[in-house]
Write a protein that holds these residues in place. Structure first.
Motif, PDB file in Angstrom:
ATOM      1  N   MET A  40       0.830  -1.181   0.000  1.00 52.78           N
ATOM      2  CA  MET A  40       0.000   0.000   0.000  1.00 52.78           C
ATOM      3  C   MET A  40       0.876   1.247   0.000  1.00 52.78           C
ATOM      4  N   LEU A  41       0.402   2.290  -0.665  1.00 52.57           N
ATOM      5  CA  LEU A  41       1.144   3.536  -0.762  1.00 52.57           C
ATOM      6  C   LEU A  41       0.238   4.703  -0.410  1.00 52.57           C
ATOM      7  N   LYS A  42       0.706   5.535   0.495  1.00 51.85           N
ATOM      8  CA  LYS A  42      -0.012   6.759   0.826  1.00 51.85           C
ATOM      9  C   LYS A  42       0.749   7.912   0.180  1.00 51.85           C
ATOM     10  N   ILE A  43       0.026   8.756  -0.554  1.00 47.13           N
ATOM     11  CA  ILE A  43       0.637   9.874  -1.258  1.00 47.13           C
ATOM     12  C   ILE A  43       0.059  11.171  -0.714  1.00 47.13           C
ATOM     13  N   GLU A  44       0.945  12.031  -0.225  1.00 40.32           N
ATOM     14  CA  GLU A  44       0.523  13.329   0.277  1.00 40.32           C
ATOM     15  C   GLU A  44       1.174  14.394  -0.591  1.00 40.32           C
ATOM     16  N   LYS A  45       0.344  15.241  -1.184  1.00 38.86           N
ATOM     17  CA  LYS A  45       0.837  16.207  -2.164  1.00 38.86           C
ATOM     18  C   LYS A  45       0.519  17.620  -1.705  1.00 38.86           C
ATOM     19  N   LYS A  46       1.547  18.502  -1.747  1.00 44.35           N
ATOM     20  CA  LYS A  46       1.357  19.915  -1.430  1.00 44.35           C
ATOM     21  C   LYS A  46       1.879  20.733  -2.603  1.00 44.35           C
ATOM     22  N   MET A  47       0.991  21.528  -3.200  1.00 42.52           N
ATOM     23  CA  MET A  47       1.346  22.320  -4.384  1.00 42.52           C
ATOM     24  C   MET A  47       1.272  23.797  -4.031  1.00 42.52           C
ATOM     25  N   GLU A  48       2.312  24.548  -4.428  1.00 38.00           N
ATOM     26  CA  GLU A  48       2.315  25.986  -4.181  1.00 38.00           C
ATOM     27  C   GLU A  48       3.179  26.684  -5.222  1.00 38.00           C
ATOM     28  N   ASP A  49       2.569  27.528  -6.027  1.00 35.68           N
ATOM     29  CA  ASP A  49       3.273  28.329  -7.044  1.00 35.68           C
ATOM     30  C   ASP A  49       4.194  27.502  -7.936  1.00 35.68           C
ATOM     31  N   GLY A  50       3.709  26.392  -8.455  1.00 37.16           N
ATOM     32  CA  GLY A  50       4.494  25.574  -9.367  1.00 37.16           C
ATOM     33  C   GLY A  50       5.490  24.645  -8.683  1.00 37.16           C
ATOM     34  N   ALA A  51       5.579  24.747  -7.354  1.00 34.81           N
ATOM     35  CA  ALA A  51       6.461  23.852  -6.599  1.00 34.81           C
ATOM     36  C   ALA A  51       5.594  22.832  -5.877  1.00 34.81           C
ATOM     37  N   CYS A  52       5.965  21.584  -5.997  1.00 38.64           N
ATOM     38  CA  CYS A  52       5.172  20.522  -5.393  1.00 38.64           C
ATOM     39  C   CYS A  52       6.065  19.616  -4.548  1.00 38.64           C
ATOM     40  N   THR A  53       5.585  19.319  -3.349  1.00 35.17           N
ATOM     41  CA  THR A  53       6.236  18.327  -2.507  1.00 35.17           C
ATOM     42  C   THR A  53       5.298  17.132  -2.412  1.00 35.17           C
ATOM     43  N   ILE A  54       5.837  15.971  -2.751  1.00 33.64           N
ATOM     44  CA  ILE A  54       5.060  14.734  -2.660  1.00 33.64           C
ATOM     45  C   ILE A  54       5.753  13.823  -1.654  1.00 33.64           C
ATOM     46  N   ALA A  55       5.025  13.500  -0.587  1.00 34.19           N
ATOM     47  CA  ALA A  55       5.533  12.577   0.428  1.00 34.19           C
ATOM     48  C   ALA A  55       4.944  11.200   0.156  1.00 34.19           C
ATOM     49  N   LEU A  56       5.809  10.204   0.103  1.00 27.64           N
ATOM     50  CA  LEU A  56       5.380   8.828  -0.147  1.00 27.64           C
ATOM     51  C   LEU A  56       5.564   8.003   1.124  1.00 27.64           C
ATOM     52  N   GLU A  57       4.532   7.233   1.459  1.00 31.83           N
ATOM     53  CA  GLU A  57       4.590   6.392   2.643  1.00 31.83           C
ATOM     54  C   GLU A  57       4.140   4.984   2.278  1.00 31.83           C
ATOM     55  N   GLY A  58       4.963   4.011   2.608  1.00 36.28           N
ATOM     56  CA  GLY A  58       4.609   2.611   2.337  1.00 36.28           C
ATOM     57  C   GLY A  58       5.498   2.002   1.278  1.00 36.28           C
ATOM     58  N   ARG A  59       4.874   1.396   0.272  1.00 35.26           N
ATOM     59  CA  ARG A  59       5.600   0.653  -0.760  1.00 35.26           C
ATOM     60  C   ARG A  59       5.324   1.239  -2.145  1.00 35.26           C
ATOM     61  N   LEU A  60       6.397   1.532  -2.864  1.00 31.10           N
ATOM     62  CA  LEU A  60       6.273   1.980  -4.256  1.00 31.10           C
ATOM     63  C   LEU A  60       6.679   0.788  -5.118  1.00 31.10           C
ATOM     64  N   ASP A  61       5.667   0.063  -5.606  1.00 34.22           N
ATOM     65  CA  ASP A  61       5.928  -1.181  -6.325  1.00 34.22           C
ATOM     66  C   ASP A  61       5.023  -1.292  -7.556  1.00 34.22           C
TER      67      ASP A  61
END
Length: 99
Positions: free
Chosen positions: A1-22
């Protein structure tokens, strides 16, 4: 399972990944990047809580890096030991900007 948390601001994006990227979850991550790629200038991937990455996960990271090479910058932060080991063995540590 993968949890994706995305924060977008003025063309800059932070994506936090939690779990398994498969094989099962990498399409979800790919979709998240696809949705914002038009407005994306800077991409930060926070892998602090990523437990596992497969070859499919590496493929989508590489695709994101290729995209950002054309239109901005990408960096990977908070890489844990097991994930960093995979990056080093596969040569991804030379391709990605890791902080």
């Amino acid at each position: 399972m993968l949890k994706i948390e995305k924060k977008m601001e003025d063309g800059a994006c932070t994506i936090a990944l939690e779990g398994r990227l498969d094989t099962v979850t990498s399409p979800d991550f790919e979709k998240e990047v696809e949705e914002i790629k038009e407005e994306l200038k800077d991409l930060v991937l926070d892998l602090e809580k990523l437990e596992y990455i497969s070859s499919s996960g590496l493929r989508v990271l590489l695709a994101a890096q290729k995209l950002m090479n054309k239109q901005g910058a990408m960096k990977v932060i908070n890489v844990g030991g097991p994930i960093m080991e995979i990056f080093e063995v596969t040569g991804f540590s030379d391709i990605l900007t890791i902080e």
